[in-house]
Design a protein around this motif. Structure first.
Motif, PDB file in Angstrom:
ATOM      1  N   GLU A  17      -4.219   5.742  -0.084  1.00  0.00           N
ATOM      2  CA  GLU A  17      -4.990   6.941  -0.422  1.00  0.00           C
ATOM      3  C   GLU A  17      -5.621   6.768  -1.806  1.00  0.00           C
ATOM      4  O   GLU A  17      -4.904   6.496  -2.781  1.00  0.00           O
ATOM      5  N   PRO A  18      -6.931   6.910  -1.915  1.00  0.00           N
ATOM      6  CA  PRO A  18      -7.581   6.739  -3.213  1.00  0.00           C
ATOM      7  C   PRO A  18      -7.015   7.643  -4.306  1.00  0.00           C
ATOM      8  O   PRO A  18      -7.013   7.257  -5.487  1.00  0.00           O
ATOM      9  N   SER A  19      -6.517   8.808  -3.924  1.00  0.00           N
ATOM     10  CA  SER A  19      -5.970   9.729  -4.925  1.00  0.00           C
ATOM     11  C   SER A  19      -4.711   9.184  -5.594  1.00  0.00           C
ATOM     12  O   SER A  19      -4.274   9.692  -6.628  1.00  0.00           O
ATOM     13  N   LYS A  20      -4.122   8.125  -5.040  1.00  0.00           N
ATOM     14  CA  LYS A  20      -2.909   7.532  -5.611  1.00  0.00           C
ATOM     15  C   LYS A  20      -3.223   6.459  -6.662  1.00  0.00           C
ATOM     16  O   LYS A  20      -2.312   5.875  -7.238  1.00  0.00           O
ATOM     17  N   ILE A  21      -4.498   6.206  -6.885  1.00  0.00           N
ATOM     18  CA  ILE A  21      -4.870   5.220  -7.910  1.00  0.00           C
ATOM     19  C   ILE A  21      -4.438   5.716  -9.286  1.00  0.00           C
ATOM     20  O   ILE A  21      -4.712   6.851  -9.679  1.00  0.00           O
ATOM     21  N   ASN A  22      -3.760   4.857 -10.022  1.00  0.00           N
ATOM     22  CA  ASN A  22      -3.373   5.147 -11.402  1.00  0.00           C
ATOM     23  C   ASN A  22      -4.536   4.716 -12.298  1.00  0.00           C
ATOM     24  O   ASN A  22      -4.579   3.590 -12.781  1.00  0.00           O
ATOM     25  N   TYR A  23      -5.490   5.632 -12.468  1.00  0.00           N
ATOM     26  CA  TYR A  23      -6.740   5.307 -13.150  1.00  0.00           C
ATOM     27  C   TYR A  23      -6.633   5.614 -14.638  1.00  0.00           C
ATOM     28  O   TYR A  23      -6.263   6.725 -15.036  1.00  0.00           O
TER      29      TYR A  23
ATOM     30  N   ILE B 249      -2.939  -6.536  -4.028  1.00  0.00           N
ATOM     31  CA  ILE B 249      -2.947  -5.497  -3.005  1.00  0.00           C
ATOM     32  C   ILE B 249      -1.550  -5.299  -2.413  1.00  0.00           C
ATOM     33  O   ILE B 249      -1.156  -4.160  -2.108  1.00  0.00           O
ATOM     34  N   ALA B 250      -0.794  -6.370  -2.259  1.00  0.00           N
ATOM     35  CA  ALA B 250       0.574  -6.244  -1.732  1.00  0.00           C
ATOM     36  C   ALA B 250       1.410  -5.333  -2.636  1.00  0.00           C
ATOM     37  O   ALA B 250       2.129  -4.442  -2.157  1.00  0.00           O
ATOM     38  N   LYS B 251       1.310  -5.528  -3.949  1.00  0.00           N
ATOM     39  CA  LYS B 251       2.052  -4.681  -4.894  1.00  0.00           C
ATOM     40  C   LYS B 251       1.500  -3.257  -4.900  1.00  0.00           C
ATOM     41  O   LYS B 251       2.264  -2.279  -4.958  1.00  0.00           O
ATOM     42  N   PHE B 252       0.188  -3.134  -4.833  1.00  0.00           N
ATOM     43  CA  PHE B 252      -0.452  -1.812  -4.829  1.00  0.00           C
ATOM     44  C   PHE B 252      -0.006  -0.992  -3.612  1.00  0.00           C
ATOM     45  O   PHE B 252       0.286   0.198  -3.728  1.00  0.00           O
ATOM     46  N   LYS B 253       0.055  -1.629  -2.463  1.00  0.00           N
ATOM     47  CA  LYS B 253       0.466  -0.927  -1.251  1.00  0.00           C
ATOM     48  C   LYS B 253       1.949  -0.550  -1.296  1.00  0.00           C
ATOM     49  O   LYS B 253       2.340   0.518  -0.835  1.00  0.00           O
TER      50      LYS B 253
ATOM     51  N   LYS C 238      -9.254   2.470  -0.205  1.00  0.00           N
ATOM     52  CA  LYS C 238      -9.501   2.863   1.193  1.00  0.00           C
ATOM     53  C   LYS C 238      -9.418   1.670   2.133  1.00  0.00           C
ATOM     54  O   LYS C 238      -8.791   1.728   3.195  1.00  0.00           O
ATOM     55  N   ALA C 239     -10.045   0.581   1.744  1.00  0.00           N
ATOM     56  CA  ALA C 239     -10.059  -0.612   2.590  1.00  0.00           C
ATOM     57  C   ALA C 239      -8.666  -1.208   2.749  1.00  0.00           C
ATOM     58  O   ALA C 239      -8.359  -1.834   3.770  1.00  0.00           O
ATOM     59  N   ALA C 240      -7.821  -0.994   1.723  1.00  0.00           N
ATOM     60  CA  ALA C 240      -6.456  -1.523   1.769  1.00  0.00           C
ATOM     61  C   ALA C 240      -5.482  -0.575   2.462  1.00  0.00           C
ATOM     62  O   ALA C 240      -4.304  -0.910   2.635  1.00  0.00           O
ATOM     63  N   GLY C 241      -5.968   0.616   2.837  1.00  0.00           N
ATOM     64  CA  GLY C 241      -5.100   1.579   3.518  1.00  0.00           C
ATOM     65  C   GLY C 241      -4.250   2.412   2.589  1.00  0.00           C
ATOM     66  O   GLY C 241      -3.216   2.955   3.003  1.00  0.00           O
TER      67      GLY C 241
END
Length: 318
Positions: free
Chosen positions: A173-179, A138-142, A168-171
């Motif tokens: 934006e879900p749209s920034k997920i590299n899915y 999560i630290a890297k993701f943020k 969302k829980a990590a603060g």
């Protein structure tokens, strides 16, 4: 003589209080809106076996109608006005497919009969991943959302939902997920272990062998509390308000008479209390999440609303 008469009367009273025996559902059809082998199909075939064994149904047939995340099978089920008893399996993934495919036929066109079984989903990384804990990831993701790739099945799937809830829980934006869309559980595992995607997910029953042999490392699981016998922390334990159960269920036609609905409800209630049902769920590594119709109907509506809201944040809906 008086004593004998009293015993007979008591026995008769007890039998009367037990209620009438359930009528046998003859020529029952169960539609699985998916290909053979998946969760919807397995639930349908377990139902087929146990309902017949318990004398609750006879001549039970299972038909598979895959396509469009289950919405083709759903549309055929709703629009087929057969009067023989019919049931359909489905679940959270179908809720997602209805929304993303903009299906004109929805679960509002059915009678939600009961929630049956479920998988909770761990998120996993490669054994040699630099992310040893959820906190590391999560630290890297943020710090750099695009640097983390999240592998899963199609857009709007339960995999996608789980990642969105975590973002969302990590603060973030879900749209920034590299899915990254992967076509199967095998491809997802290969992607994680080969370093092609950072994170993968799926039902615990699918991933347990690789987790237990150390081929992948589980960072957290989506259950609301620890699952006995599974040494994986929950997201909630780690401070993230995330839980998701990939549930599977059974539905009936919407236009049934009250007594027909009651008959089906009683048959399913009896089925899930059998030792055969409990053994089948345990054997597959599922969780027994039985929920009767009175609770399940409102639950389905809440799940639909949650998924729809999340899909907007993921950028899947405008």
């Amino acid at each position: 003589m008086k004593k004998a008469m009293t015993i007979v009367a008591a026995a008769a009273f007890a039998l009367a209080g037990a209620g009438p025996a359930l009528a046998e559902l003859k020529r029952l059809e169960i539609t699985a809106p998916a290909a053979a082998g998946g969760g919807y199909d397995q639930n349908a075939r377990i139902m087929q076996q146990i309902l017949q064994k318990e004398g609750l149904a006879s001549g039970v047939q299972v038909t598979n109608q895959p396509g469009a995340g289950g919405t083709i099978g759903l549309a055929n089920y709703v629009n087929n006005k057969k009067r023989t008893p019919t049931l359909m399996t489905g679940g959270l993934a179908l809720v997602g497919a209805i929304i993303t495919n903009k299906s004109t036929v929805t679960l509002d066109d059915t009678y939600p009969l009961a929630r049956l079984s479920a998988d909770y989903q761990p998120i996993v990384v490669a054994a040699d991943s630099p992310y040893k804990t959820l906190e590391d990831l999560i630290a890297k993701f943020k710090a750099d959302p695009g640097s983390i790739s999240w592998g899963g099945s199609g857009p709007g799937s339960t995999d996608h939902m789980l990642y969105g809830l975590l973002a969302k829980a990590a603060g973030v934006e879900p749209s920034k997920i590299n899915y990254v869309v992967l076509t199967s559980g095998g491809e997802m595992l290969s992607g994680v272990m080969g370093g092609h995607v950072t994170v993968g997910t799926g039902g615990y029953s699918e991933l347990s062998a690789q987790i237990n042999t150390g081929k992948v490392r589980a960072l957290a699981i989506s259950s609301p509390e620890r699952i006995p016998g599974i040494d994986i922390p929950t997201f909630r334990e780690k401070g993230y308000d995330v839980d998701l159960v990939n549930w599977r269920a059974v539905f009936a036609p919407k236009d049934l008479k009250a007594e027909e609905k009651q008959e089906l409800e009683q048959a399913i209630d009896k089925m899930v209390k059998t030792e055969d049902w409990k053994a089948a769920v345990k054997q597959r590594g599922w969780s027994d999440v039985y929920m009767p119709a009175a609770e399940f109907g409102p639950f389905v509506k809440k799940e639909h609303a949650r998924a729809e809201s999340l899909f907007k944040e993921l950028g899947l809906l405008k």
